[in-house]
Design an enzyme around this catalytic site. Structure first.
Site, short mmCIF file in Angstrom:
data_model
loop_
_atom_site.label_atom_id
_atom_site.label_comp_id
_atom_site.label_asym_id
_atom_site.label_seq_id
_atom_site.Cartn_x
_atom_site.Cartn_y
_atom_site.Cartn_z
N ARG A 86 -10.25 14.58 10.08
CA ARG A 86 -10.53 15.00 8.70
C ARG A 86 -11.46 16.20 8.67
O ARG A 86 -11.44 17.00 7.74
CB ARG A 86 -11.09 13.81 7.89
CG ARG A 86 -12.38 13.27 8.40
CD ARG A 86 -12.69 11.86 7.87
NE ARG A 86 -11.93 10.84 8.58
CZ ARG A 86 -11.99 9.54 8.29
NH1 ARG A 86 -12.74 9.11 7.29
NH2 ARG A 86 -11.29 8.67 8.98
N ASP A 100 -15.85 10.42 16.03
CA ASP A 100 -14.44 10.12 16.29
C ASP A 100 -13.58 10.27 15.03
O ASP A 100 -12.36 10.24 15.11
CB ASP A 100 -14.33 8.70 16.86
CG ASP A 100 -13.00 8.46 17.55
OD1 ASP A 100 -12.26 9.44 17.77
OD2 ASP A 100 -12.70 7.29 17.87
N ASP A 140 -2.92 13.41 20.06
CA ASP A 140 -3.63 13.63 18.80
C ASP A 140 -3.35 15.01 18.21
O ASP A 140 -3.91 15.39 17.18
CB ASP A 140 -5.13 13.40 19.00
CG ASP A 140 -5.80 12.87 17.74
OD1 ASP A 140 -5.08 12.36 16.85
OD2 ASP A 140 -7.03 12.98 17.64
N GLU A 160 -12.80 12.90 13.58
CA GLU A 160 -12.82 14.36 13.68
C GLU A 160 -11.63 15.02 12.99
O GLU A 160 -11.71 16.18 12.61
CB GLU A 160 -12.87 14.78 15.15
CG GLU A 160 -11.52 14.86 15.88
CD GLU A 160 -10.79 13.53 15.97
OE1 GLU A 160 -11.44 12.48 15.83
OE2 GLU A 160 -9.55 13.54 16.17
N LYS A 168 -2.70 18.60 12.21
CA LYS A 168 -3.87 18.27 13.02
C LYS A 168 -3.53 18.52 14.48
O LYS A 168 -2.61 17.91 15.02
CB LYS A 168 -4.28 16.80 12.81
CG LYS A 168 -5.34 16.30 13.79
CD LYS A 168 -5.75 14.84 13.54
CE LYS A 168 -6.68 14.32 14.64
NZ LYS A 168 -7.05 12.90 14.45
N ASP A 194 -8.45 13.81 22.07
CA ASP A 194 -9.50 13.18 21.25
C ASP A 194 -10.21 12.12 22.08
O ASP A 194 -9.77 10.98 22.18
CB ASP A 194 -8.87 12.56 20.00
CG ASP A 194 -9.91 11.89 19.11
OD1 ASP A 194 -11.12 12.08 19.37
OD2 ASP A 194 -9.51 11.20 18.14
N LYS A 245 -14.59 7.03 22.68
CA LYS A 245 -13.61 5.95 22.59
C LYS A 245 -13.68 5.08 23.84
O LYS A 245 -14.09 5.55 24.90
CB LYS A 245 -12.19 6.55 22.50
CG LYS A 245 -11.83 7.16 21.16
CD LYS A 245 -10.39 7.66 21.18
CE LYS A 245 -10.03 8.32 19.86
NZ LYS A 245 -10.01 7.37 18.72
N1 BES Z 1 -6.89 10.24 16.45
C1 BES Z 1 -7.58 9.10 15.98
C2 BES Z 1 -6.69 8.12 15.25
C3 BES Z 1 -5.78 7.32 16.14
C4 BES Z 1 -6.28 6.34 16.96
C5 BES Z 1 -4.43 7.54 16.10
C6 BES Z 1 -5.42 5.60 17.75
C7 BES Z 1 -3.57 6.80 16.87
C8 BES Z 1 -4.07 5.83 17.71
C9 BES Z 1 -8.68 9.54 15.02
O1 BES Z 1 -9.30 10.73 15.31
C10 BES Z 1 -9.72 8.48 15.05
O2 BES Z 1 -10.33 8.32 16.06
N2 BES Z 1 -9.86 7.79 13.94
C11 BES Z 1 -10.81 6.74 13.85
C12 BES Z 1 -11.48 6.89 12.52
C13 BES Z 1 -12.69 6.05 12.34
C14 BES Z 1 -13.79 6.47 13.30
C15 BES Z 1 -13.16 6.19 10.91
C16 BES Z 1 -10.05 5.42 13.93
O3 BES Z 1 -8.92 5.34 13.44
O4 BES Z 1 -10.60 4.49 14.52
ZN ZN Z 2 -8.21 12.06 16.36
MN MN Z 3 -10.90 10.48 16.66
#
Ligand code: BES
Ligand code: ZN
Ligand code: MN
Length: 501
Positions: A354, A350, A291, A352, A268, A273, A280
């Site tokens: 996947r 967010d 990210d 994204e 990824k 992000d 966010k």
């Molecule tokens: N890159 C983030 C995951 C992340 C967040 C990794 C904080 C490390 C620290 C990912 O793209 C994301 O935002 N995931 C969301 C998914 C949710 C919206 C289903 C998450 O983990 O909140």
């Molecule tokens: Zn992300």
């Molecule tokens: Mn995200």
């Protein structure tokens, strides 16, 4: 830095420093005792006076120890002998490195590599020491206008091994340690770079440079319009919110026979992000430059494997894009068609990772992979589940999962498996498309993997969620280089078991 192995006596070393261990309480290691004897109890007298208890990580630097040939002797506390294991060993090596580096010894002979670490051999000890030395000395100062360079930095380190028979495994261990360290180093640099520099095009240029250096390496970069034409509707939906164009980067290392099926690593590569329209919160948002930690990790593993020139075919695919809330960004409620033909309702922009991965995972089927491992900072939920110790591992193939768990256990870059049972799949139900990209709060890491599993049915697949392990926050903010050791170990193990077959 230069590393060597040798097999000799501590008192005979002509060096700037000789390093020996002291266990609690004030108990010299075997080599320490040897030094003590030739120096007429010089060391034990100092210990008796209470200058060093032997607690883990304590150090004492001595000069002009009688009847020895080196300028200094560094005593390093190793803690309780009964408790001496992997963690303690790495700690004393790291402590030794900082001490040597700060006290003017430009070279040293280290006898800590002779200490008994439960269940570990010379190859393991020397390799870990090399990795840990390089890790300890790493710094990222490209953007500091003034750097305070160490005046007399450590340049050469020799590890002593118990017998001459151990020299060959020791030398091999140095090569392996250096390869993993250069892979980790590159992964850290890529991840630490600011997001205005390390964007998808930057990653693509870095990949192309590898192909120019090495004739066993090929590189191909697809740009956003090509991704769109191919039908990667999910990938492109993420990229469209940004003015920085997306890239799909493929690196191939042809180290084995053409007909050998490759190991495929997918990273990824979200170079920033922001969350997109599902923006966010501002706090720690800078850390979302990490990210692309999955991309950095697979890139680093690629470097380690090519440096070791392993007999394997390796394909690395990086899905690189920026997730931004621009005017063309996707909206919550948008429905996109993936490369696989399945449709996705984007309920949260967010989620994204996947979306870019699902298209990359469909794409890699064309390499007829032996196994596919994707690596991603995919979910915050993984940090809640496993903290910063273990990467989350999910897989549709038990032998692959076990091999990865074992590799991580061996090299100290551990993963822990989570289930992806069918029962979780219904959390992804959508009223309007084949699936949604959101599984709700319960088991967030698992439902993210369940989403990916719908695109990986054709091959053996594992997913590493490195959200908690790819970087550190707070005062020591910085990339860790994980999971380069884990991936490299897994591939090394496979090459070894195949050679033995
Ligand atoms: N890159 C983030 C995951 C992340 C967040 C990794 C904080 C490390 C620290 C990912 O793209 C994301 O935002 N995931 C969301 C998914 C949710 C919206 C289903 C998450 O983990 O909140
Ligand atoms: Zn992300
Ligand atoms: Mn995200």
């Amino acid at each position: 830095m230069e590393f060597n192995v040798k097999s000799g006596n501590p008192e005979k070393q002509r060096s700037a420093c000789v390093v020996v261990g002291v266990f609690e309480s004030r108990k010299l290691s075997g080599m320490g005792e040897q030094l003590d004897e030739v120096s007429n109890s010089y060391l034990s007298n100092i210990l008796r006076r209470g200058d060093l208890e032997g607690k883990l990580g304590q150090t004492l630097l001595l000069h002009n120890v009688p009847n020895t040939l080196s300028d200094r002797v560094l005593l390093v506390g190793c803690g309780k002998e009964r408790e001496f294991g992997d963690k303690q060993y790495k700690k004393i090596i790291s402590k030794m490195i900082t001490t040597l580096n700060e006290t003017g010894s430009m070279e040293a002979v280290c006898f800590l590599s002779e200490l008994n670490v439960r269940g570990r051999d010379t190859r393991w000890k020397v390799r870990q020491a090399v990795e840990s030395a390089q890790d300890t000395l790493y710094s990222f100062e490209e953007f500091k206008s003034k750097t305070d360079a160490t005046r007399r930095p450590l340049r050469r380190l020799t590890f002593n091994v118990t017998t001459r028979k151990e020299l060959a495994p020791g030398e091999r261990a140095i090569e392996e340690g250096l390869a993993i360290a250069s892979g980790s180093h590159k992964a850290k640099d890529l991840a630490n770079l600011p997001p205005n520099i390390a964007n998808p095009s930057y990653l693509a240029e870095e990949a192309k440079a590898l192909a120019i250096e090495n004739d066993k390496v090929d590189c191909e970069v697809l740009d956003e319009s090509e991704l769109e034409n191919m039908g990667m509707g999910a990938f492109v939906a993420v990229a469209r919110g940004s003015d920085t164009p997306a890239k799909l980067i493929t690196l191939k290392y042809n180290g084995a026979k053409t007909e050998d099926k490759p190991i495929v690593l997918v990273g990824k590569g979200i170079t920033f992000d922001s969350g997109g329209i599902s923006l966010k919160p501002g706090e720690q948002m800078d850390e979302m430059k990490y990210d692309m930690g999955g991309a950095a990790g697979v890139f680093g593993a690629f470097i380690a494997i090519t440096q070791l020139q392993l007999n394997v075919n390796l394909v690395v695919v990086i899905a690189a894009a920026e997730n931004m809330p621009g005017g063309k960004a996707s909206r919550p409620g948008d429905i996109v068609t993936t490369l696989s033909g399945q449709t996705v309702e984007i309920l949260n922009t967010d989620a994204e990772g996947r979306l870019v991965l699902c298209d990359a995972l469909t794409y890699v089927d064309k390499f007829e992979p032996d196994v596919v491992i994707d690596v991603a900072t995919l979910t915050g939920a993984c940090i809640i589940a496993l903290g910063n110790q273990a990467s989350g591992l999910m897989s549709n193939h038990n032998p692959l999962a076990h091999d990865l768990l074992n590799a991580g256990e061996h090299c100290g870059d551990r993963a822990w498996r989570l289930p992806i049972w069918d029962e979780y799949q219904s959390q992804l139900d959508s009223n309007f498309a084949d699936m949604s990209n959101l599984g709700g709060r319960p088991a967030g890491s698992i439902t993210a993997a369940c989403f990916l599993s719908r695109f990986t049915k054709k091959y053996h697949w594992a997913h590493l969620d490195i959200a908690g392990t790819a970087w550190k926050s707070g005062k020591d903010k910085g990339a860790t280089g994980r999971p380069v050791p884990l991936l490299t170990q897994y591939i090394m193990n496979r090459c070894e078991s195949q050679a033995g077959r």
